[in-house]
Design an enzyme around this catalytic site. Structure first.
Site, PDB file in Angstrom:
ATOM      1  N   ARG A  88      -2.252   6.496 -53.558  1.00  0.00           N
ATOM      2  CA  ARG A  88      -1.574   7.475 -54.406  1.00  0.00           C
ATOM      3  C   ARG A  88      -2.553   7.937 -55.491  1.00  0.00           C
ATOM      4  O   ARG A  88      -3.391   7.175 -55.964  1.00  0.00           O
ATOM      5  CB  ARG A  88      -0.348   6.849 -55.076  1.00  0.00           C
ATOM      6  CG  ARG A  88       0.449   7.866 -55.898  1.00  0.00           C
ATOM      7  CD  ARG A  88       1.521   7.229 -56.765  1.00  0.00           C
ATOM      8  NE  ARG A  88       2.184   8.260 -57.563  1.00  0.00           N
ATOM      9  CZ  ARG A  88       2.997   8.029 -58.584  1.00  0.00           C
ATOM     10  NH1 ARG A  88       3.251   6.778 -58.957  1.00  0.00           N
ATOM     11  NH2 ARG A  88       3.538   9.027 -59.249  1.00  0.00           N
ATOM     12  N   HIS A  89      -2.422   9.191 -55.885  1.00  0.00           N
ATOM     13  CA  HIS A  89      -3.272   9.734 -56.951  1.00  0.00           C
ATOM     14  C   HIS A  89      -3.154   8.891 -58.229  1.00  0.00           C
ATOM     15  O   HIS A  89      -2.200   8.137 -58.433  1.00  0.00           O
ATOM     16  CB  HIS A  89      -2.880  11.180 -57.259  1.00  0.00           C
ATOM     17  CG  HIS A  89      -1.441  11.329 -57.681  1.00  0.00           C
ATOM     18  ND1 HIS A  89      -0.991  10.995 -58.951  1.00  0.00           N
ATOM     19  CD2 HIS A  89      -0.347  11.741 -57.002  1.00  0.00           C
ATOM     20  CE1 HIS A  89       0.306  11.213 -59.043  1.00  0.00           C
ATOM     21  NE2 HIS A  89       0.725  11.660 -57.862  1.00  0.00           N
ATOM     22  N   GLY A  90      -4.125   9.043 -59.110  1.00  0.00           N
ATOM     23  CA  GLY A  90      -4.117   8.312 -60.370  1.00  0.00           C
ATOM     24  C   GLY A  90      -3.157   8.909 -61.383  1.00  0.00           C
ATOM     25  O   GLY A  90      -2.384   9.830 -61.090  1.00  0.00           O
ATOM     26  N   GLY A 369      -2.706  10.610 -51.303  1.00  0.00           N
ATOM     27  CA  GLY A 369      -1.419  11.288 -51.278  1.00  0.00           C
ATOM     28  C   GLY A 369      -0.584  10.968 -52.502  1.00  0.00           C
ATOM     29  O   GLY A 369      -1.098  10.865 -53.619  1.00  0.00           O
ATOM     30  N   ALA A 412      -1.889   5.243 -58.729  1.00  0.00           N
ATOM     31  CA  ALA A 412      -3.051   4.649 -58.047  1.00  0.00           C
ATOM     32  C   ALA A 412      -2.675   3.537 -57.075  1.00  0.00           C
ATOM     33  O   ALA A 412      -3.531   2.778 -56.640  1.00  0.00           O
ATOM     34  CB  ALA A 412      -4.075   4.112 -59.069  1.00  0.00           C
TER      35      ALA A 412
END
Length: 487
Positions: A88-90, A369, A412
């Site tokens: 997952r994005h930060g 994602g 994250a």
């Protein structure tokens, strides 16, 4: 305030691209917490999908770059040959929708009457007055973008994984990395930041080049994998666009637990309870989490809530994730079949190449994602399923539930498949084994509760998904008969 940015951020017009870039740079320099910063709040465990990664892995607060090797990780005669990670994005800014709700709440606080500007007057008028004077530094242009803390999340994750799996993250393999990303800028920027972290690992002290000049090149966008939910008509029709799909979320907003929290907050802020609603209360709660995650600041918004309120608001967030992304509807998880099958296709290819004594063409595959990418996949695999569904009416019974989104998919968050080649000393037969890690901790297998599985056994357990789950069929809307014959 952030290094004198208050006037700029309070501007009534949207900033130009240059001004936005300058503001981002200023925020990056001024608001990023120092290494070892222990600032936290009793509310931190309850922020749901807005939870900091270090609140799931507290050791990172003191040392964010050194990996903590799980003792269950395979070693000895087993060598990792491939790693497939879904990340997952930060940490990100609030969305424009959340910022607009926060402005609405600010308007209520500032409409309470004329302000007394004397020193200490805000304190004497209570928390609501203090919050009315607290700078509203969020602006529409931020709209869910990755913040500097989010880039740091990714760089540090890259450093830890490279140290944890040195046989895979070799300098020779750098050019063979495969990076896939969602089209959202926060995901693309997360992929770039991860690559910068690896560059730091390989070339400490040297500034990374532009991502286009890196050996592996920039991440490739693939929304059919990373945002499969946008491409599933059945999900879009029956869940995303269905006004009744989130019945339990809406019912909980008007239920006794939420109404009690609403009254407490109204009393704390000294505003009429009829001027508030569950959405405004939730955005106030999330503002505490955003200020903490982005700036490392425990803002006065955190003082509005106690732990009992936080548990109620966490449940509201979990209800939404449960019914929209997880076990609430079968299509939520079945829409992720293509992504699940894609992961195993990579693993299959690595096994085949290894059996032929060929080099593995893609030793490391990184896919960036969203929480909405990870939750359906974990649900498809059977993780974090409670005996009873989460509903608007069983809050007290769900106090010890498995499904807590903040513990599963914080910023994250990462689900990692590690394929191992194992030499068996007792027999000449070679074996391939697999482990999964969630947020850098070994994840016991659903079917056995063991921490490692023969690769073929794992495939056999998920045989139905691998063989029978065809996204085109799963996502097809059922045909509606145009005629009706009464029997």
């Amino acid at each position: 305030m952030l290094c004198g940015t208050r006037g700029l951020l309070r501007a009534s017009v949207a900033p130009t691209a240059a001004l936005a870039a300058a503001l981002l740079s200023t925020l990056a320099r001024c608001s990023l917490p120092e290494r070892g910063d222990l600032r936290t709040t009793a509310l931190s465990p309850y922020f749901g999908t807005k939870t900091r990664y270090e609140d799931v892995n507290p050791g990172l607060l003191l040392d964010p770059e050194t990996p903590r090797r799980d003792p269950e990780l395979l070693a000895g005669s087993c060598t990792p040959v491939q790693l497939v990670a879904l990340i997952r994005h930060g940490t990100r800014y609030p969305t424009a929708k959340q910022i607009n709700k926060l402005r609405q709440l600010y308007g209520l606080l500032q409409a309470r009457g004329p302000k007394d500007k004397r020193p200490g007057s805000a304190e004497s008028r209570g928390l609501g007055a203090a919050l009315a004077d607290w700078p509203l530094w969020y602006a529409d242009w931020m709209d869910g973008q990755l913040v500097e803390k989010g880039r740091q999340d990714m760089r540090q994750l890259a450093l830890r994984l490279a140290s944890l799996f040195p046989a895979l993250f070799t300098h020779e393999n750098y050019g063979r990395l495969r990076l896939i990303t969602s089209s959202k800028h926060r995901c693309m920027d997360s992929g770039v930041a991860f690559l910068q972290g690896l560059w730091q690992h390989y070339y400490p002290g040297l500034s990374p080049p532009d991502v286009a000049d890196m050996e592996c090149g920039p991440p490739r966008v693939n929304d059919k994998l990373m945002r499969f939910f946008d491409h599933c008509e059945k999900f879009l029709t029956e869940v995303e666009r269905n006004a009744t799909a989130l019945y339990h979320v809406e019912a909980f907003k008007t239920g006794p637990e939420m109404q009690n929290t609403l009254k407490k907050v109204a009393d704390t802020l000294q505003v009429p309870v009829n001027d508030l609603n569950a959405d405004l209360i939730q955005v106030a709660f999330f503002t505490c989490s955003f200020d903490l995650a982005i700036r490392g600041v425990k803002s006065p918004w955190c003082d509005v809530f106690d732990v009992d309120d936080a548990k109620v608001l966490e449940y509201l967030n979990d209800l939404k994730q449960y019914w929209k992304r997880s076990y609430g509807y079968t299509i939520n998880s079945r829409s992720s079949c293509t992504l699940f099958q894609d992961i195993f296709q990579h693993l299959d290819k690595a096994v085949e190449q290894k059996q032929r004594s060929q080099p593995v063409s893609s030793p490391v595959i990184l896919q960036f994602g969203h929480a909405e990418t990870l939750l359906p996949l974990l649900s498809l695999m059977g993780y974090f399923k409670d005996k009873e569904p989460l509903t608007a009416y069983n809050y007290k019974k769900q106090g010890h539930r498995k499904f807590r989104s903040g513990h599963i998919v914080p910023y994250a968050s990462n689900l990692i498949f590690v394929l191992y080649h194992c030499e068996n000393a007792k027999t000449p037969k070679e074996e391939f084994q697999v482990q999964m890690l969630l947020n850098e901790k070994v994840l016991p297998l659903v079917h056995s509760q063991e921490t490692v599985s023969l690769y073929e056994d794992l495939k056999n357990h998920y045989k139905d998904i691998l063989q029978s789950c065809q996204t085109n069929e799963e996502c097809k809307l059922p045909k509606v008969n145009s005629t009706y014959d009464e029997l």
